[in-house]
Scaffold this motif. Structure first.
Motif, PDB file in Angstrom:
ATOM      1  N   LYS A 128       0.034  45.986  -8.754  1.00  0.00           N
ATOM      2  CA  LYS A 128       0.566  45.118  -9.814  1.00  0.00           C
ATOM      3  C   LYS A 128       2.082  45.216  -9.780  1.00  0.00           C
ATOM      4  CE  LYS A 128      -3.497  46.239 -12.472  1.00  0.00           C
ATOM      5  NZ  LYS A 128      -4.117  47.279 -13.301  1.00  0.00           N
ATOM      6  N   HIS A 129       2.752  44.103  -9.745  1.00  0.00           N
ATOM      7  CA  HIS A 129       4.215  44.149  -9.611  1.00  0.00           C
ATOM      8  C   HIS A 129       4.832  42.816 -10.012  1.00  0.00           C
ATOM      9  CE1 HIS A 129       2.998  42.173  -5.881  1.00  0.00           C
ATOM     10  NE2 HIS A 129       4.229  41.671  -5.824  1.00  0.00           N
ATOM     11  N   TYR A 130       6.152  42.763  -9.978  1.00  0.00           N
ATOM     12  CA  TYR A 130       6.837  41.477 -10.080  1.00  0.00           C
ATOM     13  C   TYR A 130       7.878  41.416  -8.982  1.00  0.00           C
ATOM     14  CZ  TYR A 130      11.215  43.378 -11.997  1.00  0.00           C
ATOM     15  OH  TYR A 130      12.411  44.033 -12.143  1.00  0.00           O
ATOM     16  N   ASP A 131       8.365  40.207  -8.690  1.00  0.00           N
ATOM     17  CA  ASP A 131       9.403  40.026  -7.677  1.00  0.00           C
ATOM     18  C   ASP A 131      10.574  39.284  -8.299  1.00  0.00           C
ATOM     19  OD1 ASP A 131       7.818  40.991  -5.338  1.00  0.00           O
ATOM     20  OD2 ASP A 131       6.575  39.264  -5.832  1.00  0.00           O
ATOM     21  N   GLU A 132      11.746  39.432  -7.669  1.00  0.00           N
ATOM     22  CA  GLU A 132      12.939  38.721  -8.150  1.00  0.00           C
ATOM     23  C   GLU A 132      13.075  37.358  -7.479  1.00  0.00           C
ATOM     24  OE1 GLU A 132      15.058  38.935 -10.513  1.00  0.00           O
ATOM     25  OE2 GLU A 132      14.781  40.972 -11.257  1.00  0.00           O
ATOM     26  N   SER A 192       4.655  39.069 -13.698  1.00  0.00           N
ATOM     27  CA  SER A 192       3.842  40.098 -13.055  1.00  0.00           C
ATOM     28  C   SER A 192       2.606  39.470 -12.418  1.00  0.00           C
ATOM     29  CB  SER A 192       3.439  41.170 -14.073  1.00  0.00           C
ATOM     30  OG  SER A 192       2.711  40.586 -15.131  1.00  0.00           O
ATOM     31  N   HIS A 193       2.242  39.979 -11.252  1.00  0.00           N
ATOM     32  CA  HIS A 193       1.082  39.437 -10.552  1.00  0.00           C
ATOM     33  C   HIS A 193       0.349  40.519  -9.769  1.00  0.00           C
ATOM     34  CE1 HIS A 193       4.720  38.717  -8.063  1.00  0.00           C
ATOM     35  NE2 HIS A 193       3.961  38.941  -7.017  1.00  0.00           N
ATOM     36  N   TYR A 194      -0.918  40.245  -9.518  1.00  0.00           N
ATOM     37  CA  TYR A 194      -1.804  41.227  -8.889  1.00  0.00           C
ATOM     38  C   TYR A 194      -2.868  40.458  -8.129  1.00  0.00           C
ATOM     39  CZ  TYR A 194      -5.060  45.258  -8.783  1.00  0.00           C
ATOM     40  OH  TYR A 194      -5.886  46.277  -8.417  1.00  0.00           O
TER      41      TYR A 194
END
Ligand code: SIN
Ligand code: CO
Length: 397
Positions: A128-132, A192-194
């Motif tokens: 699970k994370h986010y990106d810039e 956020s996406h997974y």
């Protein structure tokens, strides 16, 4: 190629309502991707020498391992049940895939970062994370379940002591869908996406990125060394006028530093010469590749190119090349370089290719007809075209 947006969402609506604001799931938005790659292709590619790849192994909830390229066959032995391999800059390896960028042609091409492929067996993910950066996730093979949750920002904390940027808490889910080959999910930066593989699965990330201020400063600096000829930087070479106060001789007074900063910022804000330089700096910054260009071993044959074009071949931009232009004056940039040696015909041709046009022999003939010596202009142009094809800027088909 037509844009990948659903019928009811025009590019204007997408940019107004979705871009950096909300996700969009487009079922069967890019069916052209189906069949281009199979998992084995990506796993094999990941082991090639010049590739930028990452192998991510997940042994338990909190036990992840990351290995960066170069990767070899041994790295793919004794893998845990859950793992992923990511390969960057796929347009370098597949012009077919690179061409699919045109499905996203409603976003300026200077924002294109690269196409990344990720393979995972059932259960695999990158956490699970986010990106810039903004991304269009395109399912290429198999199925992946995507969950989207909370919005993040640079203060959002990642789990400590992990080799990859992940967290546990996605907040409330705003989307939970399984994607099949050809489906697209637009994920705005900082959401956020997974994504978890449902079966053997390939996902292609068409990433879009804006420059950061450090990049811009770096390129302003470079442009100062090689400004285009119309720029006159003399006003930047005149010593500043300052009024120091009495103080210790060895000390650099912070107030003086502040005064210089104010003068610098005021000059940058008001100077039309700097505006021109800054445009050049932005153009070189955003056309710079993040990955080295592969050397080609095939060299194109001038007579062959001539014949192909006369027989109906068309020219288009190779999407592996970062090509863009600015107007008034018309200046072209490719892969971080200002192309300072183009003649008018060459500049016009590259501009049209950068705008996504496909050019034919007839188009070239019309362009050269503007010259006082069309036959000579065509001979020169064909020679230049050969170089562009060799350099990976232009495709001939
Ligand atoms: C993936 O495709 O597994 C990762 C893509 C992403 O999360 O940006
Ligand atoms: Co991501």
């Amino acid at each position: 190629m037509t844009f990948c947006l659903p019928e009811k969402i025009t590019p204007e609506i997408f940019l107004r309502d979705y871009w950096q604001k909300k996700p969009l799931l487009i079922r069967q938005g890019l069916p052209q991707i189906i069949g281009l790659f199979e998992p084995a292709d990506i796993i094999e590619l990941a082991q090639q020498e010049e590739v930028t790849a990452r192998l991510i192994k997940q042994f338990s909830e909190d036990n992840w391992q990351l290995k960066r390229s170069p990767l070899n066959a041994k790295d793919f032995e004794k893998l845990p049940a859950q793992w992923s391999v990511l390969v960057q800059n796929l347009e370098q390896w597949s012009t077919e895939l690179g061409k699919l960028w045109s499905a996203f042609g409603f976003i300026p091409q200077w924002q294109r970062d690269d196409i990344m492929a990720s393979y995972a067996p059932r259960g695999g993910s990158v956490g699970k994370h986010y990106d810039e950066y903004d991304v269009f996730l395109v399912q290429g093979y198999g199925h992946r379940r995507w969950q989207l949750g909370k919005w993040c920002d640079p203060s959002t904390e990642f789990k400590p002591n992990q080799p990859i940027r992940i967290f546990d808490d996605m907040g409330d889910l705003i989307l939970d869908e399984v994607m099949a080959p050809g489906d697209i999910l637009y994920v705005p930066s900082r959401l956020s996406h997974y994504g978890v593989a449902e079966d053997d699965c390939l996902t292609f990330s068409f990433g879009l990125r804006c420059p950061n201020l450090a990049d811009l400063l770096d390129h302003v600096n470079q442009a100062f060394d090689q400004p285009y000829p119309e720029i006159d930087l003399n006003e930047f070479n005149i010593p500043l006028r300052l009024s120091p106060s009495v103080q210790k001789t060895g000390k650099l007074d912070p107030a003086m530093v502040q005064t210089m900063k104010q003068q610098l910022l005021a000059k940058l804000a008001s100077s039309t010469q700097f505006d021109r330089l800054f445009q050049q700096a932005v153009a070189t910054a955003v056309s710079t590749r993040r990955y080295d260009l592969l050397e080609t071993e095939e060299y194109c044959d001038l007579d062959e190119i001539h014949l192909f074009l006369q027989q109906g071949a068309v020219l288009s931009q190779d999407n592996n090349c970062k090509l863009l232009y600015t107007e008034n004056p018309l200046l072209l940039y490719a892969n971080g370089e200002w192309l300072d040696e183009l003649n008018e015909i060459e500049a016009e041709l590259l501009k049209r290719l950068a705008d996504g046009e496909q050019l034919t022999w007839q188009n070239l003939t019309t362009l050269c007809a503007q010259s006082t010596d069309p036959a000579n202009a065509m001979a020169l142009l064909l020679d230049t075209l050969c170089n562009w094809i060799d350099d990976g800027w232009v495709l001939i088909q």
